[in-house]
Design a protein around this motif. Structure first.
Motif, PDB file in Angstrom:
ATOM      1  N   ASP A 102       4.865  12.476  -8.447  1.00  0.00           N
ATOM      2  CA  ASP A 102       4.995  13.841  -9.021  1.00  0.00           C
ATOM      3  C   ASP A 102       4.736  15.069  -8.195  1.00  0.00           C
ATOM      4  O   ASP A 102       5.134  16.147  -8.336  1.00  0.00           O
ATOM      5  N   ASP A 103       4.154  14.580  -6.769  1.00  0.00           N
ATOM      6  CA  ASP A 103       4.256  15.732  -5.857  1.00  0.00           C
ATOM      7  C   ASP A 103       5.205  15.456  -4.727  1.00  0.00           C
ATOM      8  O   ASP A 103       5.082  14.761  -3.799  1.00  0.00           O
ATOM      9  N   ALA A 104       6.298  16.092  -4.709  1.00  0.00           N
ATOM     10  CA  ALA A 104       7.569  15.800  -4.025  1.00  0.00           C
ATOM     11  C   ALA A 104       7.283  16.358  -2.807  1.00  0.00           C
ATOM     12  O   ALA A 104       7.363  15.627  -1.571  1.00  0.00           O
ATOM     13  N   ALA A 105       6.407  17.466  -2.260  1.00  0.00           N
ATOM     14  CA  ALA A 105       6.188  17.764  -1.026  1.00  0.00           C
ATOM     15  C   ALA A 105       5.250  16.813  -0.303  1.00  0.00           C
ATOM     16  O   ALA A 105       5.547  16.571   0.770  1.00  0.00           O
ATOM     17  N   PHE A 106       4.456  16.319  -0.977  1.00  0.00           N
ATOM     18  CA  PHE A 106       3.428  15.165  -0.396  1.00  0.00           C
ATOM     19  C   PHE A 106       4.466  13.931  -0.067  1.00  0.00           C
ATOM     20  O   PHE A 106       4.009  13.421   1.118  1.00  0.00           O
ATOM     21  N   ILE A 107       5.252  13.578  -0.969  1.00  0.00           N
ATOM     22  CA  ILE A 107       5.945  12.383  -0.822  1.00  0.00           C
ATOM     23  C   ILE A 107       6.863  12.692   0.434  1.00  0.00           C
ATOM     24  O   ILE A 107       7.115  11.705   1.239  1.00  0.00           O
ATOM     25  N   GLN A 108       7.645  13.816   0.652  1.00  0.00           N
ATOM     26  CA  GLN A 108       8.147  13.993   1.725  1.00  0.00           C
ATOM     27  C   GLN A 108       7.440  13.733   3.158  1.00  0.00           C
ATOM     28  O   GLN A 108       7.918  13.474   4.033  1.00  0.00           O
ATOM     29  N   LYS A 109       6.373  14.416   3.179  1.00  0.00           N
ATOM     30  CA  LYS A 109       5.458  14.507   4.449  1.00  0.00           C
ATOM     31  C   LYS A 109       5.005  13.064   4.666  1.00  0.00           C
ATOM     32  O   LYS A 109       4.861  12.716   5.588  1.00  0.00           O
ATOM     33  N   LEU A 110       4.630  12.230   3.697  1.00  0.00           N
ATOM     34  CA  LEU A 110       4.439  11.048   3.623  1.00  0.00           C
ATOM     35  C   LEU A 110       5.438  10.148   4.201  1.00  0.00           C
ATOM     36  O   LEU A 110       5.180   9.161   5.399  1.00  0.00           O
ATOM     37  N   ARG A 111       6.466  10.130   3.459  1.00  0.00           N
ATOM     38  CA  ARG A 111       7.769   9.548   4.192  1.00  0.00           C
ATOM     39  C   ARG A 111       8.263   9.912   5.724  1.00  0.00           C
ATOM     40  O   ARG A 111       8.253   9.161   6.630  1.00  0.00           O
ATOM     41  N   ALA A 112       7.885  11.167   6.002  1.00  0.00           N
ATOM     42  CA  ALA A 112       8.231  11.677   7.364  1.00  0.00           C
ATOM     43  C   ALA A 112       7.223  11.075   8.189  1.00  0.00           C
ATOM     44  O   ALA A 112       7.529  10.453   9.533  1.00  0.00           O
ATOM     45  N   ALA A 113       5.772  10.934   7.933  1.00  0.00           N
ATOM     46  CA  ALA A 113       4.826  10.542   8.548  1.00  0.00           C
ATOM     47  C   ALA A 113       5.000   8.957   8.860  1.00  0.00           C
ATOM     48  O   ALA A 113       4.666   8.539   9.981  1.00  0.00           O
ATOM     49  N   GLN A 114       5.382   8.343   7.747  1.00  0.00           N
ATOM     50  CA  GLN A 114       5.637   6.641   7.998  1.00  0.00           C
ATOM     51  C   GLN A 114       6.647   6.471   8.963  1.00  0.00           C
ATOM     52  O   GLN A 114       6.810   5.552   9.896  1.00  0.00           O
ATOM     53  N   ARG A 115       8.046   7.210   8.928  1.00  0.00           N
ATOM     54  CA  ARG A 115       8.935   7.047   9.932  1.00  0.00           C
ATOM     55  C   ARG A 115       8.508   7.374  11.175  1.00  0.00           C
ATOM     56  O   ARG A 115       8.860   6.620  12.115  1.00  0.00           O
ATOM     57  N   ALA A 116       7.795   8.380  11.401  1.00  0.00           N
ATOM     58  CA  ALA A 116       7.006   8.685  12.780  1.00  0.00           C
ATOM     59  C   ALA A 116       6.379   7.625  13.153  1.00  0.00           C
ATOM     60  O   ALA A 116       6.326   7.148  14.360  1.00  0.00           O
TER      61      ALA A 116
ATOM     62  N   THR B  28       0.741  -1.229   0.004  1.00  0.00           N
ATOM     63  CA  THR B  28      -0.020   0.001   0.054  1.00  0.00           C
ATOM     64  C   THR B  28       0.821   1.339   0.034  1.00  0.00           C
ATOM     65  O   THR B  28       0.730   2.191  -0.826  1.00  0.00           O
ATOM     66  N   TYR B  29       1.972   1.380   0.795  1.00  0.00           N
ATOM     67  CA  TYR B  29       2.802   2.260   0.765  1.00  0.00           C
ATOM     68  C   TYR B  29       3.237   2.800  -0.528  1.00  0.00           C
ATOM     69  O   TYR B  29       3.534   3.953  -0.975  1.00  0.00           O
ATOM     70  N   GLN B  30       4.045   1.541  -1.086  1.00  0.00           N
ATOM     71  CA  GLN B  30       4.612   1.536  -2.368  1.00  0.00           C
ATOM     72  C   GLN B  30       3.446   2.305  -3.500  1.00  0.00           C
ATOM     73  O   GLN B  30       3.853   3.069  -4.361  1.00  0.00           O
ATOM     74  N   SER B  31       2.333   1.925  -3.426  1.00  0.00           N
ATOM     75  CA  SER B  31       1.084   2.409  -4.414  1.00  0.00           C
ATOM     76  C   SER B  31       1.026   3.689  -4.165  1.00  0.00           C
ATOM     77  O   SER B  31       1.003   4.392  -5.118  1.00  0.00           O
ATOM     78  N   LEU B  32       1.065   4.351  -2.736  1.00  0.00           N
ATOM     79  CA  LEU B  32       0.980   5.740  -2.447  1.00  0.00           C
ATOM     80  C   LEU B  32       2.294   6.432  -3.239  1.00  0.00           C
ATOM     81  O   LEU B  32       1.810   7.592  -3.732  1.00  0.00           O
ATOM     82  N   LEU B  33       3.439   5.792  -2.994  1.00  0.00           N
ATOM     83  CA  LEU B  33       4.688   6.393  -3.562  1.00  0.00           C
ATOM     84  C   LEU B  33       4.442   6.691  -4.938  1.00  0.00           C
ATOM     85  O   LEU B  33       4.639   7.483  -5.493  1.00  0.00           O
ATOM     86  N   LYS B  34       3.976   5.546  -5.616  1.00  0.00           N
ATOM     87  CA  LYS B  34       3.771   5.563  -7.097  1.00  0.00           C
ATOM     88  C   LYS B  34       2.646   6.771  -7.659  1.00  0.00           C
ATOM     89  O   LYS B  34       2.968   7.350  -8.542  1.00  0.00           O
ATOM     90  N   LYS B  35       1.471   6.697  -6.803  1.00  0.00           N
ATOM     91  CA  LYS B  35       0.528   7.435  -7.247  1.00  0.00           C
ATOM     92  C   LYS B  35       0.742   8.952  -7.129  1.00  0.00           C
ATOM     93  O   LYS B  35       0.496   9.866  -8.052  1.00  0.00           O
ATOM     94  N   TYR B  36       1.510   9.406  -6.248  1.00  0.00           N
ATOM     95  CA  TYR B  36       1.914  10.817  -5.919  1.00  0.00           C
ATOM     96  C   TYR B  36       3.278  11.045  -6.382  1.00  0.00           C
ATOM     97  O   TYR B  36       3.933  11.852  -5.753  1.00  0.00           O
TER      98      TYR B  36
END
Length: 150
Positions: free
Chosen positions: A74-88, A64-72
């Motif tokens: 093109d949205d570097a800001a969202f990917i950065q925040k998603l990765r930070a949220a996942q680490r948290a 699911t996480y990989q699907s989100l990374l793939k879907k978004y």
């Protein structure tokens, strides 16, 4: 080669083949002796079930996480925040498990006994499944994942 040398060679070859067959048989028995999942079985079998469930929950989370990374992608800001949220979230999950299965002894098994692997894996699986569902909502509906309207 003398007759005695040929005989020694044949004996050593036969012995080597027999030892190889023995090691193969022992390895097969060792692989076969690992506990299989049985929810109503021994503690080792129930531990195996919990470990299998955790592996599946983890597989689903990662997919699911990989699907989100793939879907978004093109949205570097969202990917950065998603990765930070996942680490948290991983840090939270690990701290939650440590707090839940806390023990004054250096080895938590001293407090929890043989139930520890099953209970720990089951709770980790539950937390992982909850996170997966949240990410699936985000994947299906987009931000925000809490279901509220923007």
């Amino acid at each position: 080669m003398t007759r005695l040398a040929k005989m020694r060679f044949m004996i050593l070859t036969t012995l080597l083949i027999a030892l190889t067959a023995l090691f193969v048989a022992l390895a097969a028995m060792a692989a076969d002796s690992s506990p299989r999942c049985n929810p109503a079985g021994t503690q080792a079998q129930m531990n195996t079930c919990a470990t299998n469930e955790l592996a599946e929950a983890d597989r689903q989370l990662n997919a699911t996480y990989q699907s989100l990374l793939k879907k978004y992608a093109d949205d570097a800001a969202f990917i950065q925040k998603l990765r930070a949220a996942q680490r948290a979230w991983v840090a939270f999950r690990d701290a939650e498990l440590d707090a839940t299965y806390w023990c004054m002894e250096p080895n938590p098994a001293a407090c929890w006994g043989s139930l520890l692997p099953q209970r720990y894996a089951s709770y980790k699986s539950k937390l992982t499944s909850e996170r997966t569902e949240r990410l699936r909502r985000l994947l299906a509906k987009g931000p925000p994942a809490d279901g509220s309207s923007p």
